[in-house]
Motif scaffolding. Structure first.
Motif, short mmCIF file in Angstrom:
data_model
loop_
_atom_site.label_atom_id
_atom_site.label_comp_id
_atom_site.label_asym_id
_atom_site.label_seq_id
_atom_site.Cartn_x
_atom_site.Cartn_y
_atom_site.Cartn_z
N GLU A 1 49.67 36.46 28.37
CA GLU A 1 49.96 35.03 28.26
C GLU A 1 48.98 34.38 27.30
O GLU A 1 47.81 34.81 27.20
N GLN A 2 49.46 33.35 26.61
CA GLN A 2 48.60 32.57 25.72
C GLN A 2 48.73 31.10 26.05
O GLN A 2 49.83 30.59 26.25
N THR A 3 47.61 30.43 26.15
CA THR A 3 47.58 28.99 26.38
C THR A 3 46.58 28.38 25.40
O THR A 3 45.79 29.11 24.78
N PRO A 4 46.59 27.09 25.22
CA PRO A 4 45.60 26.48 24.32
C PRO A 4 44.16 26.73 24.76
O PRO A 4 43.25 26.74 23.94
N LEU A 5 43.95 26.96 26.05
CA LEU A 5 42.60 27.16 26.56
C LEU A 5 42.21 28.62 26.61
O LEU A 5 41.06 28.98 26.34
N LEU A 6 43.17 29.49 26.96
CA LEU A 6 42.83 30.85 27.33
C LEU A 6 43.95 31.81 26.95
O LEU A 6 45.13 31.48 27.08
N THR A 7 43.56 32.99 26.47
CA THR A 7 44.49 34.09 26.25
C THR A 7 44.19 35.19 27.26
O THR A 7 43.03 35.56 27.45
N ILE A 8 45.23 35.69 27.92
CA ILE A 8 45.06 36.72 28.94
C ILE A 8 45.91 37.92 28.57
O ILE A 8 47.11 37.78 28.33
N GLU A 9 45.31 39.10 28.53
CA GLU A 9 46.00 40.36 28.34
C GLU A 9 45.48 41.34 29.39
O GLU A 9 44.37 41.19 29.88
N GLY A 10 46.29 42.34 29.70
CA GLY A 10 45.81 43.35 30.62
C GLY A 10 46.88 43.80 31.59
O GLY A 10 48.08 43.76 31.28
N PHE A 11 46.44 44.20 32.78
CA PHE A 11 47.35 44.78 33.76
C PHE A 11 46.92 44.38 35.17
O PHE A 11 45.74 44.20 35.45
N VAL A 12 47.93 44.27 36.05
CA VAL A 12 47.69 44.15 37.49
C VAL A 12 48.49 45.24 38.17
O VAL A 12 49.43 45.80 37.60
N GLY A 13 48.14 45.54 39.42
CA GLY A 13 48.83 46.58 40.16
C GLY A 13 49.99 46.03 40.96
O GLY A 13 50.00 44.87 41.37
N LYS A 14 50.98 46.87 41.19
CA LYS A 14 52.10 46.48 42.05
C LYS A 14 51.61 46.34 43.49
O LYS A 14 50.71 47.04 43.92
N PRO A 15 52.22 45.43 44.26
CA PRO A 15 51.76 45.21 45.64
C PRO A 15 51.75 46.46 46.50
O PRO A 15 50.82 46.67 47.28
N GLU A 16 52.78 47.31 46.36
CA GLU A 16 52.86 48.47 47.23
C GLU A 16 51.79 49.51 46.93
O GLU A 16 51.59 50.45 47.70
N SER A 17 51.08 49.35 45.83
CA SER A 17 50.05 50.33 45.47
C SER A 17 48.64 49.85 45.80
O SER A 17 47.67 50.52 45.45
N ALA A 18 48.50 48.70 46.46
CA ALA A 18 47.17 48.21 46.83
C ALA A 18 46.47 49.21 47.72
O ALA A 18 47.09 49.86 48.55
N ARG A 19 45.17 49.35 47.52
CA ARG A 19 44.42 50.37 48.24
C ARG A 19 43.34 49.72 49.10
O ARG A 19 42.88 48.61 48.81
N LYS A 20 42.95 50.43 50.13
CA LYS A 20 41.94 49.90 51.05
C LYS A 20 40.55 50.21 50.50
O LYS A 20 39.72 50.85 51.14
N MET A 21 40.32 49.78 49.27
CA MET A 21 39.04 50.04 48.63
C MET A 21 38.88 49.08 47.46
O MET A 21 39.84 48.70 46.81
N ARG A 22 37.66 48.67 47.25
CA ARG A 22 37.35 47.89 46.06
C ARG A 22 36.94 48.84 44.94
O ARG A 22 36.73 50.02 45.15
N GLY A 23 36.80 48.29 43.75
CA GLY A 23 36.30 49.09 42.64
C GLY A 23 37.26 49.17 41.47
O GLY A 23 36.87 49.56 40.38
N GLU A 24 38.53 48.79 41.68
CA GLU A 24 39.49 48.82 40.60
C GLU A 24 39.85 47.41 40.17
O GLU A 24 40.99 47.10 39.85
N GLN A 25 38.87 46.52 40.16
CA GLN A 25 39.07 45.13 39.75
C GLN A 25 38.12 44.84 38.58
O GLN A 25 36.90 44.94 38.74
N TYR A 26 38.68 44.51 37.42
CA TYR A 26 37.87 44.34 36.22
C TYR A 26 38.27 43.05 35.50
O TYR A 26 39.43 42.85 35.15
#
Length: 635
Positions: free
Chosen positions: A226-251
């Protein structure tokens, strides 16, 4: 009288700076890799020995340095990034404080070899505890090679506070992963004790995420753009069914720099509320680009904390961008979202089933959809109550939403493997409690225990009531059982008809290889299969659900957590990890027979009073304490 205030020596000042910038071997790896990036390197190789305690070496093919710069780079506050105060607020490079090499060389022996492309010979500079030891010509390849030996050798207190080799290597790997994700166009290599952990070739963003976090994440990724006048965002998020009971994959990255922000992290997590179980975390790798003048990167010595000029607006944009991506790629039904009327006309909510991104179009009036979002954020700053609901962090996933009003899951298998009797068959409930100092005093069979909210097991005793935390109690039982199996080496194995391949991330693969002897003693029949892969031929016979990938993920997370404790042996860490992972979970309904077996087994333990990490397993409530609640007031 002589002055009591004196100027610190350069060596002491550098060691003080080292306390802020160089906290552990991973800090050195981070600083040296960032220096290589700023030097224009396209190939960076990181070599460590003993998890960085003996050696950290970073080699690059960057621009190199001349004779004067090779000496000057070890001076404190010497930098090529800043020449005037305005430069401090327009920084797009990584290191700019000019403290890293000075701080590192104050607590280690550092050797620098460097050469520019236009020079026939290079320069070799050796600094030991802030003292210049050698400065001479040398033959070396273009670029720079920096070796840091015996980190903290002259600061024993700091060295003694380092964690185990496994924990320190994990932190080095984490820093390497963060750097690698932000720079997919670079050739990056990480070696530990001669073993190659990562060998990453230049690639695109998605290929790099898969190469760093493991092949299994490829199917979990949802692109965000997404692009906005304030901020540009690129990247990836995980699907809900793949959420894991652990931290560490958040960047999170801002202008290529990794940073932490619990507040902005909530902007991502808020889109997953009621879509993933409690205490589960989705994957995300998000790159933000904004005007450096609107961000203060000088908040923290390691520059991992930032201060945004308008953080509420940034929160709103991230939240909407992730929601847009999840709905557009059908990662979750659009009806799961409570759409704000002011945002209903956004493209994110008009095209939930799109399969590819297209440039955002202007409306008939010429306004971009994102402008509505900015209007909402502006009203929020003015105190608009509805926008407060959208933008302010809300409470997380509630247990009663998943378990129902009675606190029970309604599933006999949810939350862990079936509970089995681990008790001494000759030990009755009464004798077990007597052994632990809990007076029961019933004639004949004791009253049946009962369960409260799927979490606590309660049983009457002669002088009151005993209350067990069912998960904590089972964790103590399993810990002592697994520790016994590890000491005796007699865990039974159930062979699989068809072996299965287990793909781990590089960091988890390193940890698994270290723990493999202990894991095999428990009954796992695992063997390396090249790279980050392992072949599973069998698993413990008594735990039929152990092969399931979510359980193994949870087990690896427990191993990592307990790897921070230097006082624990490998066996104790494995036993704790197994006990934490496979103990019955809160919300699991138990039969009367299972509750009796749980109580019997707990009081058959050597230390029934607490879990391995010190949390209580049970409390007793005396009749006097109960009676005191009903006493009438005096007078």
């Amino acid at each position: 009288m002589p002055s009591r205030i004196q100027r610190l020596s350069e060596a002491i000042a550098n060691q003080i700076a080292a306390g802020e910038v160089v906290q552990r071997p991973a800090s050195v790896v981070k600083e040296l890799m960032e220096n290589a990036l700023d030097a224009g390197a396209t190939q960076i190789r990181v070599i460590v020995r003993d998890a960085g305690k003996s050696l950290i070496q970073v080699l690059d093919n960057g621009c190199g340095m001349g004779e004067e710069d090779a000496r000057m780079c070890f001076e404190r506050h010497a930098t090529s990034k800043i020449s005037r105060i305005e430069d401090l607020f327009n920084i797009r490079t990584m290191g700019f404080r000019g403290e890293a090499l000075a701080a590192i060389s104050s607590v280690a022996k550092v050797e620098l070899k460097t050469r520019r492309s236009e020079d026939e010979t290079g320069r070799r500079v050796v600094v030991d505890a802030s003292r210049l030891v050698e400065d001479e010509e040398c033959q070396t390849a273009q670029g720079s090679s920096i070796s840091v030996q015996h980190l903290f050798y002259n600061v024993p207190a700091r060295r003694n506070f380092l964690r185990s080799a496994t924990a320190e290597l994990r932190r080095i790997t984490e820093e390497f992963q963060r750097f690698a994700l932000a720079n997919p166009d670079l050739q990056l290599t990480l070696e530990n004790n001669g073993v190659e952990v990562y060998n990453l070739r230049p690639s695109n963003a998605r290929q790099r995420v898969v190469a760093v976090l493991g092949k299994s994440v490829n199917e979990r990724l949802v692109p965000v753009s997404e692009q906005t006048p304030l901020l540009t965002i690129e990247g990836f998020v995980g699907k809900p069914e793949s959420a894991r009971k652990m931290r560490g994959e958040q960047y999170f990255y801002l202008n290529g720099r990794f940073f932490r922000s619990p507040h902005l992290q909530h902007a991502v997590f808020s889109n997953y509320e009621k879509l993933i179980p409690e205490k589960h975390f989705p994957l995300f790798v998000l790159f933000l680009e904004t005007d450096p003048g609107t961000v203060d990167v000088n908040v923290h010595p390691t520059k991992e904390e930032l201060r945004f000029e308008d953080e509420k607006m940034i929160y709103a944009v991230i939240q909407a961008a992730v929601r847009h991506a999840l709905s557009r790629y059908s990662a979750t039904p659009s009806l799961d979202f409570d759409v704000d009327p002011d945002m209903a006309h956004l493209e994110a909510f008009q095209r939930p089933g799109a399969t590819s991104f297209a440039p955002m179009k202007r409306s008939a009036s010429g306004a971009r959809p994102w402008e509505a979002l900015f209007e909402i954020a502006a009203r929020e700053r003015a105190g608009n109550a509805e926008s407060e609901r959208v933008l302010r962090p809300q409470g997380g996933f509630r247990q009663e939403d998943a378990l129902g009003t009675d606190g029970l899951s309604g599933s006999e298998t949810e939350g862990g493997p079936e509970f089995r009797d681990l008790s001494n068959p000759m030990l009755t409930l009464a004798s077990a409690m007597e052994q632990a100092g809990v007076e029961q005093g019933w004639e004949g069979e004791s009253p049946a225990p009962f369960q409260l909210h799927g979490r606590y097991v309660m049983s009457a005793i002669k002088n009151g009531l005993i209350v067990l935390d069912q998960r904590a109690a089972h964790e103590r039982i399993l810990f002592e059982k697994y520790l016994g199996l590890l000491k005796e080496g007699r865990g039974g194995t159930q062979r699989q008809l068809f072996p299965q391949t287990l793909e781990l991330s590089a960091a988890d693969a390193v940890l698994m290889r270290e723990l493999l002897p202990e894991v095999r003693l428990l009954g796992f029949d695992l063997e390396p299969f090249g790279g980050e892969a392992f072949v599973v031929h069998g698993y413990p016979a008594e735990c039929e659900e152990m092969y399931e990938r979510p359980a193994l993920d949870e087990l690896m997370e427990a191993f990592r957590r307990f790897g921070e404790l230097r006082e624990l042996s490998a066996r104790e860490r494995v036993a704790r990890g197994m006990a934490r992972t496979y103990s019955i979970k809160s919300g699991r309904k138990l039969s009367t027979k299972e509750m009796r077996e749980l109580i019997d087994s707990l009081f058959a333990c050597e230390l029934p009073q607490s879990t391995p990490d010190g949390h209580p397993t049970f409390y007793t409530l005396s009749l006097d304490e109960i009676a005191s609640r009903f006493k009438k007031r005096q007078g």
